[in-house]
Design a protein around this motif. Structure first.
Motif, PDB file in Angstrom:
ATOM      1  N   GLU A   6       0.831  -1.202   0.000  1.00 32.39           N
ATOM      2  CA  GLU A   6       0.000   0.000   0.000  1.00 32.39           C
ATOM      3  C   GLU A   6       0.865   1.250   0.000  1.00 32.39           C
ATOM      4  OE1 GLU A   6      -1.978  -2.871   3.072  1.00 32.39           O
ATOM      5  OE2 GLU A   6       0.028  -2.194   2.542  1.00 32.39           O
ATOM      6  N   GLY A   9      -1.054   6.990   1.874  1.00 29.49           N
ATOM      7  CA  GLY A   9      -1.624   7.522   3.100  1.00 29.49           C
ATOM      8  C   GLY A   9      -0.998   8.853   3.476  1.00 29.49           C
ATOM      9  N   TRP A  36     -10.108  -3.396   0.502  1.00 30.83           N
ATOM     10  CA  TRP A  36      -9.513  -2.409   1.403  1.00 30.83           C
ATOM     11  C   TRP A  36     -10.200  -2.534   2.760  1.00 30.83           C
ATOM     12  CZ3 TRP A  36      -5.234   0.417   0.700  1.00 30.83           C
ATOM     13  CH2 TRP A  36      -4.772   0.615  -0.600  1.00 30.83           C
ATOM     14  N   ARG A  38      -9.794  -1.212   7.095  1.00 31.49           N
ATOM     15  CA  ARG A  38      -9.163  -0.203   7.947  1.00 31.49           C
ATOM     16  C   ARG A  38      -9.332  -0.578   9.411  1.00 31.49           C
ATOM     17  NH1 ARG A  38     -13.299   4.885   6.778  1.00 31.49           N
ATOM     18  NH2 ARG A  38     -15.093   4.084   7.953  1.00 31.49           N
ATOM     19  N   ARG A  45     -10.819  -4.370  12.947  1.00 30.01           N
ATOM     20  CA  ARG A  45     -10.602  -4.114  11.529  1.00 30.01           C
ATOM     21  C   ARG A  45     -11.925  -4.286  10.795  1.00 30.01           C
ATOM     22  NH1 ARG A  45      -5.230  -6.523   8.846  1.00 30.01           N
ATOM     23  NH2 ARG A  45      -4.526  -5.585  10.810  1.00 30.01           N
ATOM     24  N   VAL A  48     -13.890  -1.913   3.941  1.00 31.37           N
ATOM     25  CA  VAL A  48     -14.206  -0.613   3.364  1.00 31.37           C
ATOM     26  C   VAL A  48     -14.740  -0.762   1.945  1.00 31.37           C
ATOM     27  CG1 VAL A  48     -13.238   1.600   2.654  1.00 31.37           C
ATOM     28  CG2 VAL A  48     -12.477   0.532   4.793  1.00 31.37           C
ATOM     29  N   ASP A  90     -12.737   8.658   9.547  1.00 35.23           N
ATOM     30  CA  ASP A  90     -12.050   7.817   8.563  1.00 35.23           C
ATOM     31  C   ASP A  90     -10.602   7.555   8.968  1.00 35.23           C
ATOM     32  OD1 ASP A  90     -13.791   9.637   6.022  1.00 35.23           O
ATOM     33  OD2 ASP A  90     -14.233   7.593   6.707  1.00 35.23           O
ATOM     34  N   TYR A  94      -5.021   1.784   6.909  1.00 35.45           N
ATOM     35  CA  TYR A  94      -5.731   1.152   5.802  1.00 35.45           C
ATOM     36  C   TYR A  94      -4.869   0.025   5.225  1.00 35.45           C
ATOM     37  CZ  TYR A  94      -9.416   4.635   5.784  1.00 35.45           C
ATOM     38  OH  TYR A  94     -10.496   5.415   6.133  1.00 35.45           O
ATOM     39  N   CYS A  96      -4.685  -3.183   2.300  1.00 34.56           N
ATOM     40  CA  CYS A  96      -5.277  -3.907   1.182  1.00 34.56           C
ATOM     41  C   CYS A  96      -5.011  -5.391   1.382  1.00 34.56           C
ATOM     42  CB  CYS A  96      -4.792  -3.419  -0.174  1.00 34.56           C
ATOM     43  SG  CYS A  96      -3.091  -3.783  -0.582  1.00 34.56           S
TER      44      CYS A  96
END
Length: 126
Positions: A6, A9, A36, A38, A45, A48, A90, A94, A96
């Protein structure tokens, strides 16, 4: 070796935008999903968004619908998460992840994901 990396960010003000990238390598499977997820401090966790490798079907958590868009560039083996209208809630790391599938479909069920990236921090300041 399957790898997911990733990037993208950072720190952004509320209402701003960020685009996360997930570079995928080492895949030799016909069907898989890139998702994805987060994780905020002290929270579990959560999923998303996701995209199917075979038919580009997508899925979104209700909390991000209309604000986040997932897409893929197969030539670059990269999946993107465009995040607009960001909110302080948010803020999270994050990740993947990739889920191997038998058929083309979508899912944000955590335990169905087989491979994970290292994560990238997104911080939204109020």
């Amino acid at each position: 070796e399957v790898q997911l990396v990733e990037s993208g960010g950072g720190l952004v003000q509320a209402g701003g935008s960020l685009r996360l990238s997930c570079a995928v390598s080492g895949f030799t499977f016909d069907y898989y999903i890139i998702g994805w997820f987060r994780q905020a401090p002290g929270k579990e966790r959560e999923g998303v968004s996701c995209i199917s490798s075979s038919n580009s079907s997508t899925c979104y958590a209700d909390s991000v619908k209309g604000r986040f868009t997932i897409s893929s560039d197969n030539a670059k083996n990269t999946v993107y998460l465009q995040m607009n209208s960001l909110k302080p809630e948010d803020t999270a790391v994050y990740y993947c992840a990739a889920a191997l599938r038998r058929v083309p479909d979508t899912s944000l069920i955590l335990h169905e994901y087989d491979y994970w990236g290292q994560g990238t921090q997104v911080t939204v300041a109020s």
